[in-house]
Design a protein around this motif. Structure first.
Motif, PDB file in Angstrom:
ATOM      1  N   GLU A 400       0.824  -1.203   0.000  1.00 11.24           N
ATOM      2  CA  GLU A 400       0.000   0.000   0.000  1.00 11.24           C
ATOM      3  C   GLU A 400       0.861   1.256   0.000  1.00 11.24           C
ATOM      4  O   GLU A 400       0.596   2.211  -0.739  1.00 11.24           O
ATOM      5  CB  GLU A 400      -0.914  -0.014   1.226  1.00 11.24           C
ATOM      6  N   GLU A 401       1.913   1.253   0.805  1.00  8.50           N
ATOM      7  CA  GLU A 401       2.779   2.425   0.906  1.00  8.50           C
ATOM      8  C   GLU A 401       3.479   2.706  -0.417  1.00  8.50           C
ATOM      9  O   GLU A 401       3.584   3.859  -0.860  1.00  8.50           O
ATOM     10  CB  GLU A 401       3.807   2.224   2.015  1.00  8.50           C
ATOM     11  N   PHE A 417      -4.774   3.347  -7.146  1.00 15.08           N
ATOM     12  CA  PHE A 417      -5.805   2.480  -6.589  1.00 15.08           C
ATOM     13  C   PHE A 417      -5.145   1.194  -6.089  1.00 15.08           C
ATOM     14  O   PHE A 417      -4.333   0.592  -6.793  1.00 15.08           O
ATOM     15  CB  PHE A 417      -6.860   2.148  -7.650  1.00 15.08           C
ATOM     16  N   PHE A 418      -5.505   0.797  -4.886  1.00 12.02           N
ATOM     17  CA  PHE A 418      -4.860  -0.351  -4.253  1.00 12.02           C
ATOM     18  C   PHE A 418      -5.931  -1.304  -3.750  1.00 12.02           C
ATOM     19  O   PHE A 418      -6.907  -0.886  -3.105  1.00 12.02           O
ATOM     20  CB  PHE A 418      -3.986   0.112  -3.086  1.00 12.02           C
ATOM     21  N   PHE A 427      -2.445  -5.198  -4.916  1.00  5.61           N
ATOM     22  CA  PHE A 427      -2.375  -4.862  -6.335  1.00  5.61           C
ATOM     23  C   PHE A 427      -2.605  -3.370  -6.491  1.00  5.61           C
ATOM     24  O   PHE A 427      -3.503  -2.802  -5.865  1.00  5.61           O
ATOM     25  CB  PHE A 427      -3.415  -5.656  -7.131  1.00  5.61           C
ATOM     26  N   CYS A 428      -1.792  -2.752  -7.350  1.00  5.13           N
ATOM     27  CA  CYS A 428      -1.816  -1.294  -7.498  1.00  5.13           C
ATOM     28  C   CYS A 428      -2.072  -0.915  -8.952  1.00  5.13           C
ATOM     29  O   CYS A 428      -1.605  -1.586  -9.876  1.00  5.13           O
ATOM     30  CB  CYS A 428      -0.489  -0.703  -7.030  1.00  5.13           C
ATOM     31  N   SER A 451     -10.166  -2.064  -0.430  1.00  8.60           N
ATOM     32  CA  SER A 451     -10.029  -1.368  -1.708  1.00  8.60           C
ATOM     33  C   SER A 451      -9.906   0.120  -1.411  1.00  8.60           C
ATOM     34  O   SER A 451     -10.813   0.728  -0.840  1.00  8.60           O
ATOM     35  CB  SER A 451     -11.241  -1.640  -2.608  1.00  8.60           C
ATOM     36  N   LEU A 452      -8.771   0.692  -1.784  1.00 11.26           N
ATOM     37  CA  LEU A 452      -8.474   2.079  -1.445  1.00 11.26           C
ATOM     38  C   LEU A 452      -8.147   2.879  -2.690  1.00 11.26           C
ATOM     39  O   LEU A 452      -7.540   2.361  -3.628  1.00 11.26           O
ATOM     40  CB  LEU A 452      -7.290   2.154  -0.480  1.00 11.26           C
ATOM     41  N   ALA A 453      -8.543   4.144  -2.669  1.00  7.75           N
ATOM     42  CA  ALA A 453      -8.109   5.087  -3.707  1.00  7.75           C
ATOM     43  C   ALA A 453      -7.336   6.202  -3.030  1.00  7.75           C
ATOM     44  O   ALA A 453      -7.711   6.674  -1.945  1.00  7.75           O
ATOM     45  CB  ALA A 453      -9.309   5.647  -4.457  1.00  7.75           C
ATOM     46  N   PHE A 454      -6.232   6.607  -3.664  1.00  5.53           N
ATOM     47  CA  PHE A 454      -5.424   7.725  -3.162  1.00  5.53           C
ATOM     48  C   PHE A 454      -5.434   8.802  -4.239  1.00  5.53           C
ATOM     49  O   PHE A 454      -4.761   8.679  -5.263  1.00  5.53           O
ATOM     50  CB  PHE A 454      -4.003   7.267  -2.853  1.00  5.53           C
TER      51      PHE A 454
END
Length: 838
Positions: A400-401, A417-418, A427-428, A451-454
């Motif tokens: 993630e980092e 997006f992770f 997965f990125c 599920s993350l969006a940065f």
């Protein structure tokens, strides 16, 4: 991975109508003969009401159209052909030559028609003006000319015995020969729409418009591949956001198609005893009016049902998730159960984004503080939980980092997006284009799923007052700095007796190769008289400097600054290896940029493996030595330089051969330097279609992209043909697909170059090289060997990996290769132009 998306389909009946009175004259005709000319002006049948939001000049209505003109209170939708402009009649100035649906009715001896629907156009990307013309020439060519006489479009049918033009009842504009055979059909050149009876074949596509107001080609398209119907977003690196749920396969079928029949969109991929489609989207029919399907500017596919009379009611049927297309909520918007919001509002914040249109939330959002690579304020990332994007491509495995850092450190990145399914695997995807984002329900997955969006946002000033103070301070500081710099320059000039020159910079740079004047190289090449090659960035000329035979590359269209060019010459000039073409010198004089390389008398490898040379084809020993030479050159770049150098454009055209057929890698124009502590870098797409590794779709790459391209080159050397060969039948067009099929059926040796006589005597070595190629072609870059390992295999000190994944074909990569082939001739989005001879 995030589950596959389903394309949203709306069944749409026109909601509003505007009417217009028609005028008629002798220009009105049902078909046309050779020599006919139509001019885009009011001499054609046209609408005249100033209240209309369109201008239409008709040249070819059909019988049904004529019937409705002469009928009282009757409205029958029919096709027409003519000039169309989406804008007020009084201000229209951009017309497209089109086929349209037109509903016409008469009332009190006056004729009206509803707002037409364009279903095909010839010049959507190049509109014409008032008094433009369409001509069916005496030679049988249908040609569109602008008002100034410039040719805008043509059917190019001068050699096909055309004698007439007609518009069929199904809306197909056709050119006919003397026995009424259709020589050219608009149905074979679709734009963004399919009408009933029209078929979309493998390789054809519907290209959406740019916007609701702009009909030019946009960034979404729908196409047919051997295993079904796909929709893609993007032009340079398209990503699939829809696939029809069909059972065809990429390898076996070339006759797939999509057809609009009897109010349903039908997808066919397999031959069967019955004519039933593999997949069908049925329209709920409320009336018997005609239908058509259109790919809209936002990526949404809609089926339209036209009314069969003037007073038909309108209904909209939404049959799938309204969030499942790229611009469901516009750029930066978040879609949740069909509702749109901005990223900051979704997590209870404010002040970072604003709605583009308060009344239409699906228009999307825009950052309040714009992002800039030159800003002194570093951007930050807004973390959004339970958010994903339309495409499920997350094929870069990382933490993630690292996913966050990859976006922060790349200027072009707007969001990353992770997704993580357990505590060890993530997965990125790094996005440089912002489409809509989608809210996901994490509870429907396992407990370890996230599920993350940065989303990257610019740094904000604390208040309007501080902005004003900062502006004042900036102005004062800028003035002071400018004064200091000016004073320093004056002192330096006085001491030196003249202005500072670019020459001084060059003279102080260490490690540069020999510098030549432009006149010297002009003389050495006989005023650039003997051209021996060309590439995407310039042309190569044979030359002689003293007793040294050289190749001089003259760079065209310089996009680099002076310092960037010199830095690159300095870097490449320090590389010295027997299997890398040597840079002897350069010229940087005014606007001239030239590179001087050692001369390679046998030219590039593609001359010797893709077509029969005047001498005998290369024997196996020479082919094997070339493979080994290339491997050694790449291993040096990847492992033995101070920084890892990824070449990024390995292909036979960039492999040059000396008089002894020793191979040397050339053309470092796209090369990327990677620090040793970096495992990967983010960069824009570079390279050549047919040689691009799958990870280019994520824009996050390392030197393993060269390993993939090396695998392609090995395969081409052994098979004697290009990876992408559009002269081949559809099932053999893509060599890696054929290689995959042969490998699974234990028939690899069927691919040996049929022109070679001696490879049959070295089948064990040939088979070993094919296995090395397949190892290099693994879709997962981590499973590929390093180039150092490849050299060991070629030296016989290491064995080839036998546990290989034989699924070598990446479908999205194939589509990207095809897409860029039609748009960009040689290389893609070139960041740098330093280039060796080809």
């Amino acid at each position: 991975m995030y589950p596959p998306k389903i394309l949203t389909l709306l069944f749409f009946l026109p909601l509003t109508y505007s009417s217009s009175r028609l005028t008629m004259n002798k220009s009105f005709a049902l078909n046309a003969e050779l020599g006919t000319i139509w001019r885009n002006n009011p001499s054609l049948l046209h609408n005249i009401s100033p209240d209309d939001n369109f201008s239409l000049r008709i040249i070819l209505p059909k019988e049904a159209f004529m019937t409705s003109v002469n009928s009282y209170y009757n409205s029958i939708p029919s096709f027409a052909c003519g000039f169309f402009c989406a804008g007020a009649v009084s201000t229209c100035d951009d017309y497209i030559f089109s086929v349209l649906f037109v509903s016409v009715y008469s009332f009190h001896a006056e004729v009206y028609f509803h707002s037409p629907e364009v279903v095909w156009s010839a010049n959507r990307d190049h509109p014409v003006k008032e008094n433009a013309s369409v001509q069916l020439t005496e030679l049988g060519d249908l040609v569109l000319y602008d008002a100034d006489g410039t040719q805008v479009w043509s059917t190019n049918t001068t050699e096909m015995s055309v004698v007439a033009m007609n518009l069929t009842r199904t809306g197909n504009l056709v050119l006919l020969n003397h026995v009424n055979t259709e020589i050219w059909r608009s149905f074979d050149h679709p734009t963004d729409t399919l009408v009933t009876g029209q078929v979309l074949q493998v390789g054809q596509k519907l290209m959406a418009s740019t916007s609701m107001e702009n009909r030019a080609s946009g960034i979404f398209y729908l196409t047919v591949l051997p295993d079904g119907m796909y929709a893609f977003a993007g032009t340079d690196t398209p990503l699939a956001y829809y696939q029809s749920p069909t059972g065809g396969t990429v390898m076996t079928n070339k006759s797939a198609y999509v057809a609009l029949k009897d109010g349903s969109l039908e997808v066919f991929t397999c031959f069967r005893d019955t004519e039933a489609p593999d997949y069908q989207i049925q329209l709920p029919r409320d009336n018997d009016g005609p239908v058509f399907v259109r790919l809209e500017f936002d990526g949404h596919l809609r089926l339209y049902q036209m009314p069969n009379n003037s007073w038909a009611s309108s209904d909209v049927f939404d049959i799938t998730d309204p969030c499942d297309y790229p611009l469901a909520c516009g750029g930066y918007g978040i879609c949740s159960n069909g509702q749109c919001s901005c990223p900051d509002a979704a997590i209870g914040q404010s002040g970072l984004f604003e709605l583009i249109d308060q009344r239409e939330l699906n228009r999307g959002c825009s950052p309040i503080v714009s992002l800039s690579c030159d800003s002194a304020q570093k951007p930050r990332l807004l973390s959004l939980p339970n958010i994903t994007r339309f495409s499920g491509v997350y094929n870069w495995t990382t933490s993630e980092e690292q996913c966050k850092l990859s976006c922060l450190n790349a200027c072009s990145c707007k969001a990353s997006f992770f997704q993580q399914y357990d505590t060890s695997t993530g997965f990125c995807f790094v996005a440089s284009d912002m489409f809509s984002m989608i809210s996901v329900n994490a509870q429907s997955y396992s407990s370890n799923f996230s599920s993350l969006a940065f989303v990257k946002v610019g740094a904000r000033h604390k208040s309007v007052l501080s902005k004003g103070k900062t502006a004042i301070v900036t102005v004062v500081a800028s003035s002071l700095i400018a004064s200091v710099i000016g004073a320093v320059l004056v002192v330096l000039r006085r001491k030196r007796g003249g202005p500072l020159e670019y020459e001084d910079i060059i003279n102080q740079l260490p490690g540069l190769p020999t510098r030549f004047s432009f006149l010297k190289l002009k003389s050495a090449t006989g005023d650039f008289s003997t051209k021996i090659g060309s590439g995407g960035s310039g042309s190569v000329f044979e030359g002689q400097i003293g007793d040294m035979h050289v190749a001089v590359k003259r760079l065209d269209g310089m996009s680099q600054g002076e310092m960037e060019f010199l830095a690159e010459v300095q870097t490449i000039g320090t590389i010295n290896h027997v299997h890398l073409v040597r840079l002897i010198g350069f010229c940087a004089e005014k606007s001239h940029r030239l590179l001087v390389y050692e001369y390679m008398p046998n030219g590039s490898l593609d001359r010797w493996i893709f077509e029969k040379h005047q001498e005998a084809p290369l024997d196996w020993k020479t082919r094997l030595r070339i493979i080994a030479d290339v491997a050694k050159g790449l291993a040096y770049l990847h492992s033995d330089c101070r920084q890892t150098i990824a070449h990024l454009d390995i292909k036979p055209q960039n492999i040059l051969l000396d008089e002894q057929f020793t191979a040397k890698v050339s053309d470092f124009g796209l090369a990327k330097l990677i620090d040793r502590e970096q495992s990967s870098v983010m960069t824009r797409l570079r390279g050549t279609p047919g040689y691009l590794a799958p990870e280019w779709l994520t824009s996050v790459i390392n030197e393993k992209v060269d390993v993939y391209s090396f695998g392609i080159v090995i395969t081409e050397i052994i098979c004697g043909r290009r990876n992408l060969d559009y002269s081949q039948p559809e099932e053999r067009l893509h060599l890696v697909s054929v290689l995959q099929d042969k490998a699974k059926n234990d028939q690899l040796l069927d691919l040996i170059d049929p022109r070679s006589t001696d490879m049959q005597y070295h089948l064990d070595e040939v088979s070993r090289m094919m296995n090395l190629a397949m190892w290099c072609l693994q879709v997962d870059s981590r499973r590929r060997p390093s180039m150092t390992e490849a050299v060991k295999i070629l030296d016989g000190t290491m064995d080839v990996e036998t546990e290989l994944d034989l699924d070598l074909v990446n479908l999205e990569l194939m589509v990207a290769n095809r897409a860029v082939r039609g748009n960009i001739a040689a290389t893609l989005q070139i960041d740098s132009i330093l280039s060796g001879p080809r």
